[in-house]
Design a protein around this motif. Structure first.
Motif, PDB file in Angstrom:
ATOM      1  N   SER A  82      -3.543  -2.134 -10.306  1.00 32.33           N
ATOM      2  CA  SER A  82      -2.557  -2.585  -9.335  1.00 32.33           C
ATOM      3  C   SER A  82      -2.244  -1.497  -8.314  1.00 32.33           C
ATOM      4  O   SER A  82      -1.680  -1.757  -7.275  1.00 32.33           O
ATOM      5  CB  SER A  82      -1.286  -3.018 -10.054  1.00 32.33           C
ATOM      6  OG  SER A  82      -0.650  -1.876 -10.595  1.00 32.33           O
ATOM      7  N   ARG A  83      -2.642  -0.272  -8.614  1.00 28.33           N
ATOM      8  CA  ARG A  83      -2.378   0.818  -7.666  1.00 28.33           C
ATOM      9  C   ARG A  83      -3.475   0.983  -6.623  1.00 28.33           C
ATOM     10  O   ARG A  83      -3.364   1.808  -5.738  1.00 28.33           O
ATOM     11  CB  ARG A  83      -2.276   2.149  -8.449  1.00 28.33           C
ATOM     12  CG  ARG A  83      -1.054   2.208  -9.315  1.00 28.33           C
ATOM     13  CD  ARG A  83      -0.271   3.475  -9.021  1.00 28.33           C
ATOM     14  NE  ARG A  83       0.867   3.578  -9.915  1.00 28.33           N
ATOM     15  CZ  ARG A  83       0.880   4.383 -10.967  1.00 28.33           C
ATOM     16  NH1 ARG A  83      -0.153   5.161 -11.216  1.00 28.33           N
ATOM     17  NH2 ARG A  83       1.937   4.427 -11.729  1.00 28.33           N
ATOM     18  N   ARG A 128      -5.988  -7.583  -2.826  1.00 30.18           N
ATOM     19  CA  ARG A 128      -4.751  -7.004  -2.306  1.00 30.18           C
ATOM     20  C   ARG A 128      -4.711  -7.157  -0.791  1.00 30.18           C
ATOM     21  O   ARG A 128      -3.670  -7.486  -0.216  1.00 30.18           O
ATOM     22  CB  ARG A 128      -4.647  -5.532  -2.683  1.00 30.18           C
ATOM     23  CG  ARG A 128      -4.506  -5.283  -4.161  1.00 30.18           C
ATOM     24  CD  ARG A 128      -3.060  -5.322  -4.633  1.00 30.18           C
ATOM     25  NE  ARG A 128      -2.349  -4.113  -4.266  1.00 30.18           N
ATOM     26  CZ  ARG A 128      -1.271  -4.066  -3.532  1.00 30.18           C
ATOM     27  NH1 ARG A 128      -0.769  -5.182  -3.044  1.00 30.18           N
ATOM     28  NH2 ARG A 128      -0.672  -2.945  -3.254  1.00 30.18           N
ATOM     29  N   PRO A 150      -5.025  -1.560  -0.716  1.00 30.00           N
ATOM     30  CA  PRO A 150      -5.836  -2.592  -0.055  1.00 30.00           C
ATOM     31  C   PRO A 150      -6.933  -1.989   0.814  1.00 30.00           C
ATOM     32  O   PRO A 150      -8.006  -2.572   0.948  1.00 30.00           O
ATOM     33  CB  PRO A 150      -4.813  -3.342   0.795  1.00 30.00           C
ATOM     34  CG  PRO A 150      -3.512  -3.079   0.151  1.00 30.00           C
ATOM     35  CD  PRO A 150      -3.599  -1.736  -0.471  1.00 30.00           C
ATOM     36  N   GLY A 179      -3.652 -10.403   0.429  1.00 32.56           N
ATOM     37  CA  GLY A 179      -2.292 -10.808   0.157  1.00 32.56           C
ATOM     38  C   GLY A 179      -1.843 -10.908  -1.282  1.00 32.56           C
ATOM     39  O   GLY A 179      -0.712 -11.296  -1.541  1.00 32.56           O
ATOM     40  N   ALA A 180      -2.713 -10.566  -2.228  1.00 29.43           N
ATOM     41  CA  ALA A 180      -2.270 -10.588  -3.624  1.00 29.43           C
ATOM     42  C   ALA A 180      -1.313  -9.424  -3.853  1.00 29.43           C
ATOM     43  O   ALA A 180      -1.523  -8.332  -3.346  1.00 29.43           O
ATOM     44  CB  ALA A 180      -3.455 -10.472  -4.562  1.00 29.43           C
ATOM     45  N   SER A 181      -0.252  -9.687  -4.618  1.00 27.01           N
ATOM     46  CA  SER A 181       0.710  -8.613  -4.845  1.00 27.01           C
ATOM     47  C   SER A 181       0.223  -7.723  -5.986  1.00 27.01           C
ATOM     48  O   SER A 181      -0.679  -8.080  -6.738  1.00 27.01           O
ATOM     49  CB  SER A 181       2.067  -9.194  -5.201  1.00 27.01           C
ATOM     50  OG  SER A 181       2.000  -9.744  -6.501  1.00 27.01           O
ATOM     51  N   ARG A 182       0.823  -6.535  -6.079  1.00 33.98           N
ATOM     52  CA  ARG A 182       0.517  -5.638  -7.171  1.00 33.98           C
ATOM     53  C   ARG A 182       0.676  -6.335  -8.506  1.00 33.98           C
ATOM     54  O   ARG A 182      -0.138  -6.192  -9.411  1.00 33.98           O
ATOM     55  CB  ARG A 182       1.498  -4.474  -7.154  1.00 33.98           C
ATOM     56  CG  ARG A 182       1.019  -3.336  -6.343  1.00 33.98           C
ATOM     57  CD  ARG A 182       1.955  -2.187  -6.556  1.00 33.98           C
ATOM     58  NE  ARG A 182       1.466  -1.093  -5.769  1.00 33.98           N
ATOM     59  CZ  ARG A 182       1.730   0.155  -6.032  1.00 33.98           C
ATOM     60  NH1 ARG A 182       2.481   0.466  -7.043  1.00 33.98           N
ATOM     61  NH2 ARG A 182       1.229   1.107  -5.279  1.00 33.98           N
ATOM     62  N   ARG A 183       1.788  -7.065  -8.615  1.00 39.49           N
ATOM     63  CA  ARG A 183       2.062  -7.725  -9.880  1.00 39.49           C
ATOM     64  C   ARG A 183       0.978  -8.714 -10.224  1.00 39.49           C
ATOM     65  O   ARG A 183       0.592  -8.859 -11.389  1.00 39.49           O
ATOM     66  CB  ARG A 183       3.413  -8.445  -9.807  1.00 39.49           C
ATOM     67  CG  ARG A 183       4.516  -7.598 -10.374  1.00 39.49           C
ATOM     68  CD  ARG A 183       5.778  -8.388 -10.513  1.00 39.49           C
ATOM     69  NE  ARG A 183       5.597  -9.579 -11.337  1.00 39.49           N
ATOM     70  CZ  ARG A 183       6.568 -10.463 -11.530  1.00 39.49           C
ATOM     71  NH1 ARG A 183       7.723 -10.283 -10.939  1.00 39.49           N
ATOM     72  NH2 ARG A 183       6.364 -11.509 -12.288  1.00 39.49           N
ATOM     73  N   GLN A 184       0.483  -9.402  -9.198  1.00 38.85           N
ATOM     74  CA  GLN A 184      -0.544 -10.403  -9.470  1.00 38.85           C
ATOM     75  C   GLN A 184      -1.816  -9.744  -9.990  1.00 38.85           C
ATOM     76  O   GLN A 184      -2.443 -10.239 -10.916  1.00 38.85           O
ATOM     77  CB  GLN A 184      -0.834 -11.205  -8.209  1.00 38.85           C
ATOM     78  CG  GLN A 184       0.184 -12.308  -7.984  1.00 38.85           C
ATOM     79  CD  GLN A 184      -0.045 -12.990  -6.662  1.00 38.85           C
ATOM     80  OE1 GLN A 184      -0.217 -12.330  -5.643  1.00 38.85           O
ATOM     81  NE2 GLN A 184      -0.038 -14.304  -6.673  1.00 38.85           N
ATOM     82  N   ASN A 212      -2.004  -6.835 -11.484  1.00 40.39           N
ATOM     83  CA  ASN A 212      -1.670  -6.338 -12.805  1.00 40.39           C
ATOM     84  C   ASN A 212      -1.753  -7.463 -13.830  1.00 40.39           C
ATOM     85  O   ASN A 212      -2.364  -7.333 -14.892  1.00 40.39           O
ATOM     86  CB  ASN A 212      -0.236  -5.776 -12.733  1.00 40.39           C
ATOM     87  CG  ASN A 212       0.080  -4.922 -13.932  1.00 40.39           C
ATOM     88  OD1 ASN A 212      -0.580  -5.021 -14.953  1.00 40.39           O
ATOM     89  ND2 ASN A 212       1.078  -4.083 -13.808  1.00 40.39           N
TER      90      ASN A 212
END
Ligand SMILES: Nc1ncnc2c1ncn2[C@@H]1O[C@H](COP(=O)(O)OP(=O)(O)OP(=O)(O)O)[C@@H](O)[C@H]1O
Ligand SMILES: [Mg+2]
Lengths: 259, 848
Positions: free
Chosen positions: B390-391, B305, B394, B308-313, B315
């Motif tokens: 995902s929560r 995170r 970072p 730069g990885a998104s939450r969706r990624q 998840n």
């Protein structure tokens, strides 16, 4: 260099040897990647003395501690604890030796998170099924000055307090020798000083034998003797060190290494 | 990101394999159920179409799918009339006798408890399939009353060869026969599914079992060239007398298939219920595995995170792992399901269902359902942990002690309570519903909801028990015990989830124990009340036997009375009832069923004595007339008496033997109540009766106690099958404990290193892991047993008026369950403990 190491390894008449090594070697890896972490170390640590082990990173300090504290087995050579040859012991006996005769303080993560400070201090004893001697317990607790923190769990203690608890645990079973690998490495100078003076006091007041790895000349100045390692060998030692003499010696060694 | 996912799958293959295993087992159960019932369906379809002719003629009602043994016949003149028809190429009249058992060389009845045994007239009838129903493979056709042919499978099982003398147990007079086996036949469609078949000369069968009357049980017609089944049926119907009907083969097959599918549907549902339980338990295992893996990787996920990885990624990365596991698990499960179906075949083989030649195929529907269930469950189970992953903020990458954001215990408590209350409501509502299936579904879903609710609350509910165990541990095992107890409470949710899986399994096992024990106790009580005679003669396999036995026993010295008791199902005002028939004088003499109103002696033909329950249900009183529908048609009856409240008659309605015969029911006895004279020696009487019965392996004389034991054995047998089916869920739960422990050990590597460094021996370490495991297992077991007992009490209360009116809680057995669970805990810890003990001290300390 060699003759110095030999003289250093010999016991002195006025003190008894608590632990010593004979031609201790430790190899890691194989072939190209072979590392001589210890390359034939002969050294003795004396009863009732506070010794510092210093040296550049990777010089083999931790490896030496581990081998002497029965946490690791050497590739070659011997380790004696008092008169006991560690190489002759099995895992079970080594475990008991660690429990009863050796104290250990790591740089960090010294405590079992589920146990309170008091329980952590008593841990080696209670594992062995023994109760601590109440007067000694009081003495140690007073020495480390933790009486009001005994019921706390590690995550409720500061880093310095945690290390003091670890020291108290190492002292509680009255081990023949305490090994401490950079016990103040993670602490600020005030907390570090607390821990160091605690170790110093246990040597002075209770005759405890302590070997401590450190990078810090200030810490080394608390000890009676400093041993210098380089590339897996004992290269020098200082008695009654001060911050300045240690710094000077370190500079000399660095210069020699550069040359 | 995909690379990270794949690396993780590879890195955690062992842990993931364990959770995939839960999916494998669950899917195997689902697919195995389908494959097995499909195989059974195709086997029985073959039997149906392979034994039905173009048109079948039988007495009205005898041609139905579930018609009872029938003694009615068609006069021979009908055969001649049918032979006049141009539409019929062949007219094959036949007789059928049910409950005709073949005794094997070992003296035991071939086929045993399950499948039916028939005697048939030897004919050359062609079935709908175009093949002959039976084809000779060895020997000749039987002639005269001393010869038979039989199907190859039965001959093999009984170890009979052509030329052997074979003993038969007949439902007629005489009750046993010795005949010569002269021929072997193969059934057109291969397997009779374990049923035994003997073929006789037409006249011989009539001589032996139909009073020598030239009359037939049924007539099979084969259509002439170019004649359809319908045409043939309509032509035949023209010449048939009243009370005899013709049906086309297709119609009968369809009807039978429908009935068959219904039964298979029940069986499939029954098996799928257990598969569902296994799946639910597996879900816990998967949720737990993923939660722990996410927790352990939280630092790494936070780092992803941070860079730069998104939450969706994040998840999706976790869910992709789940998808792969779901696919792999389902595929393996499908394969193992095929093996499981073979296991079920063996299991059903023990009760006589022979599917050795049945085809086991994997239908597309099975594949579809397996993947849907396998992947679906994995994805759903991984959803919560994935969302939690995902929560992870970072910033957690920079911290040393990462605490995962977790739903608070309070929220769990609230959701748990809602589920619990909803479940209780559903159960209560389910009990009120009239429709059996809907009601049962509601009760089942209600129970599941309660179990899930309790498992959500179990971190709180379980606290006192864990505290108690912890205190005991401390006292018994000192520091090691204390460490173990505290370790089990470090992640109360994890412990609770692991224990819950076991809880669900054990709750159902305990529920069945309570119901089983209650059924046993109720049977005991009912039988003690019902069997007031000295002895009872009954058939072990539950099928009726020849009335000749009663005659023979009456002649024994010291016998006071023998009451024949017959049973049959019938309908009164559309509801199904059980009718008993007996001779009133014999029954009065041999047993003691108090009649409150009226008198036993009034039980003449056309009269009925009814139980108070039946009187209330049908609103009948003494003197009332009512109609009872037998398969052959309605019979008018008059109420002449009502039994006392405490009369435990093994029927709701009692009629005379004549009434049964009038209703066309075969004259076969279900029980004999036998009473000796006061003076006679019980042992001597017994020995004499046993002498009569010695050639009849299926019929035995027992005292009421022995009889009750035998009935209870059947309950136990059924119970054991259910235990075996629930076993899978319990195994998954045990895997869950292994998995959680193994993951916990990995998670605590550093701490274990530290403990070893300060002097904890390997033995002590192993014990510590073991003790923790036992806490989890015992927690699950105790909760499970308590829930099971609660469910058991509720269900027993609910079905009290259906015969299970005694509540019995088998505490000893339940305690054994808890003990076994503790043992399971010890066993589950073996591998994780060994792994922990093997850890290299130094490396352990220095792990991140
Ligand atoms: N498990 C291991 N495998 C391979 N090499 C190792 C291992 N442990 C230590 N070494 C190597 O042995 C040498 C000595 O390591 P050691 O940890 O004793 O150094 P150190 O003096 O304690 O250093 P530092 O001051 O950084 O703690 C180093 O070169 C190190 O790379
Ligand atoms: Mg080091």
């Amino acid at each position: 260099m060699t003759h110095r190491a030999e003289t250093l390894g010999l016991p002195r008449s006025d003190r008894r040897v608590a632990a010593r090594t004979v031609a201790l070697r430790k190899l890691y890896g194989q072939g190209e990647a072979e590392v001589h972490a210890l390359d034939g170390v002969d050294i003795a640590f004396y009863e009732g003395e506070f010794t510092a082990v210093m040296g550049a990173s990777g010089s083999g300090k931790s490896t030496l501690m581990h081998c002497m504290a029965a946490l690791d087995s050497p590739t070659d050579g011997r380790v004696f604890l008092g008169d006991t040859d560690l190489s002759s012991l099995k895992d079970k006996q080594l475990t008991e030796l660690r429990r009863d005769k050796i104290g250990f303080v790591f740089q960090s993560f010294n405590l079992v998170p589920t146990l309170t400070a008091k329980e952590n201090i008593e841990l080696p004893l209670s594992i062995a099924g023994r109760r601590p001697d109440p007067t000694w317990f009081d003495t140690v607790i007073d020495t480390v000055n933790l009486r009001d923190r005994l019921g706390h769990r590690p995550n409720e203690l500061s880093g310095g307090q945690q290390q003091r608890v670890a020291c108290a645990r190492a002292l509680m079973s009255r081990p023949e020798i305490v090994f401490a690998d950079e016990p103040t490495g993670n602490l600020d100078s005030t907390s570090g000083a607390e821990v160091l003076s605690l170790l110093r006091r246990s040597v002075d007041e209770h005759g405890q034998t302590i070997v401590m790895v450190t990078h810090d000349p200030v810490a080394a100045a608390y000890t009676d003797r400093v041993v210098f390692l380089a590339d897996g060998l004992v290269v020098d030692e200082l008695r009654n060190p001060t911050r300045e003499s240690v710094l000077e010696e370190m500079g000399e060694l660095t210069a020699r290494a550069m040359a | 990101m995909r690379k990270v996912t794949l690396r993780n799958l590879v890195a955690h293959k062992v842990r993931l394999f364990l959770s995939a295993f839960a999916i494998v087992l669950g899917v195997a159960f689902v697919s195995g159920s389908f494959i097995f019932t499909d195989a059974m369906g195709s086997a029985f379809s073959g039997i149906i179409s392979g034994s039905t002719a173009d048109v079948e003629i039988a007495p009205e009602g005898a041609n139905e799918f579930d018609s009872a043994p029938d003694g009615r016949t068609i006069p021979d003149s009908v055969v001649a009339d049918l032979e006049q028809l141009d539409e019929a190429a062949e007219v094959d009249p036949w007789n059928q006798v049910q409950a005709m058992y073949v005794v094997g060389e070992d003296g035991k009845v071939v086929g045993g408890n399950g499948p039916p045994s028939f005697a048939f007239t030897d004919t050359d009838t062609r079935a709908l399939t175009g093949r002959k129903i039976t084809t000779y493979v060895a020997g000749d056709r039987p002639t005269g009353t001393g010869e038979i042919a039989m199907d190859v499978a039965t001959a093999e099982k009984g170890d009979h060869q052509v030329g052997d003398t074979v003993q038969l147990v007949t439902p007629g007079d005489p009750p046993t026969l010795e005949v010569e086996l002269v021929g072997l036949v193969e059934f057109g469609e291969g397997s009779l599914g374990g049923a035994t078949l003997t073929l006789w000369d037409g006249q011989a069968l009539q001589e032996l079992f139909f009073d020598g009357e030239r009359a037939w049980s049924g007539i099979s017609l084969t259509a002439a060239e170019g004649v359809s089944q319908q045409q043939l049926r309509d032509a035949a119907a023209e010449v048939l007398p009243e009370g005899v009907t013709a049906r086309t083969g297709d119609d009968m097959v369809e009807d039978n298939e429908e009935g068959l599918q219904k039964i298979l549907g029940f069986l499939n549902t029954f098996l799928l219920v257990f598969a569902t339980v296994a799946m639910v338990v597996g879900t816990y295992l998967i949720i737990n595995t993923f939660s722990i893996l996410v927790a352990q990787r939280s630092r790494e996920l936070a780092l992803l995170r941070a860079i730069g990885a998104s939450r969706r990624q994040v998840n999706r990365s976790v869910l992709t792992e789940a998808l792969v596991i779901g696919i792999v698990g389902s595929t393996l499960g499908l394969g193992i399901g095929f093996l499981l179906a073979q296991g079920l075949r063996a299991l059903f083989g023990t009760i006589g269902l022979d599917l050795s030649t049945a085809e086991f195929s994997i239908e597309p529907r099975t594949v579809l359902v397996s993947y849907l269930v396998g992947i679906g469950v994995t994805m759903v189970a991984a959803y919560l942990p994935a969302r939690r992953a995902s929560r992870i903020p970072p910033v957690a990458a920079m911290r040393d002690d990462v605490a995962l954001p977790e739903a608070s215990l309070r929220r769990r408590l609230i959701i748990g309570t809602v589920l619990l209350v909803a479940g209780i409501g559903l159960m209560i509502a389910g009990f009120q519903v009239e429709n059996g299936t809907t009601g049962l579904t509601m009760i089942g879903v209600g129970m599941l909801s309660i179990l899930v609710g309790v498992s959500l609350m179990s971190p709180v509910i379980g606290r006192p028990l864990v505290a108690l165990l912890g205190a005991t541990y401390r006292r018994t095992f000192g520091t090691v015990g204390q460490l173990a107890a505290q370790n089990s409470q470090r992640n109360p949710r994890r412990t609770a989830a692991t224990a819950s899986a076991l809880m669900i399994g054990l709750a159902l096992v305990s529920l069945m124990s309570v119901l089983g024990a209650s059924a046993s106790a109720s049977t005991d009580k009912a039988l003690k009340a019902a069997i007031t005679s000295q002895f009872i003669v009954s058939n072990v396999v539950g099928s009726p036997f020849s009335p000749n036995i009663a005659e023979q026993i009456r002649d024994v010295d010291g016998i006071e009375a023998v009451a024949q008791f017959r049973q049959a199902p019938a309908e009164v005002k559309r509801s199904r009832v059980f009718v008993g028939a007996s001779d009133p004088d014999d029954l009065a003499a041999a047993s003691d069923f108090p009649v409150a109103v009226g008198s036993m002696t009034d039980l003449a033909e056309g009269a009925a004595i009814i139980t108070p329950e039946a009187a209330e249900e049908q609103d009948l009183a003494i003197g009332d007339e009512f109609q009872m529908n037998f398969p052959s048609g309605p019979v008018d009856l008059t109420v002449v008496g009502v039994f006392g409240v405490n009369a435990s008659v093994p029927a709701n309605y009692l009629v005379s033997l004549d009434t049964f015969e009038q209703a066309g029911l075969a004259p076969l006895d279900s029980f004999l109540f036998v009473e000796k004279t006061e003076a006679a020696d019980a042992d001597a009487v017994r020995a004499d009766v046993d002498e009569i019965l010695k050639d009849l392996p299926t019929v035995t004389l027992q005292d009421p106690g022995e009889f009750a034991e035998q009935q209870k054995e059947q309950i136990d047998f059924f119970l054991n099958i259910i235990y075996a089916l629930l076993g899978l869920a319990v195994i998954i739960a045990i895997l869950g404990i292994v998995n959680t422990l193994a993951l916990s050990v990995i998670e605590r590597t550093r701490e274990i290193g530290l403990l070893r460094a300060v002097g904890l021996s390997r033995r002590q370490l192993r014990r510590m892991v073991r003790l923790e495991s036992v806490i989890v297992a015992v927690l699950g077991a105790v909760l499970g047993v308590l829930m099971g007992v609660a469910f058991g009490i509720a269900l027993q209360r609910a079905i009290a008026d259906e015969g299970i009116d005694v509540l019995a809680i088998p505490w000893d057995r339940l305690l054994v369950f808890v003990g076994l669970a503790a043992l399971v805990g010890v066993l589950a810890a073996v591998l994780p403990a060994r792994r922990a003990a093997r850890l290299d001290v130094l490396r352990a300390i220095s792990t991140e």
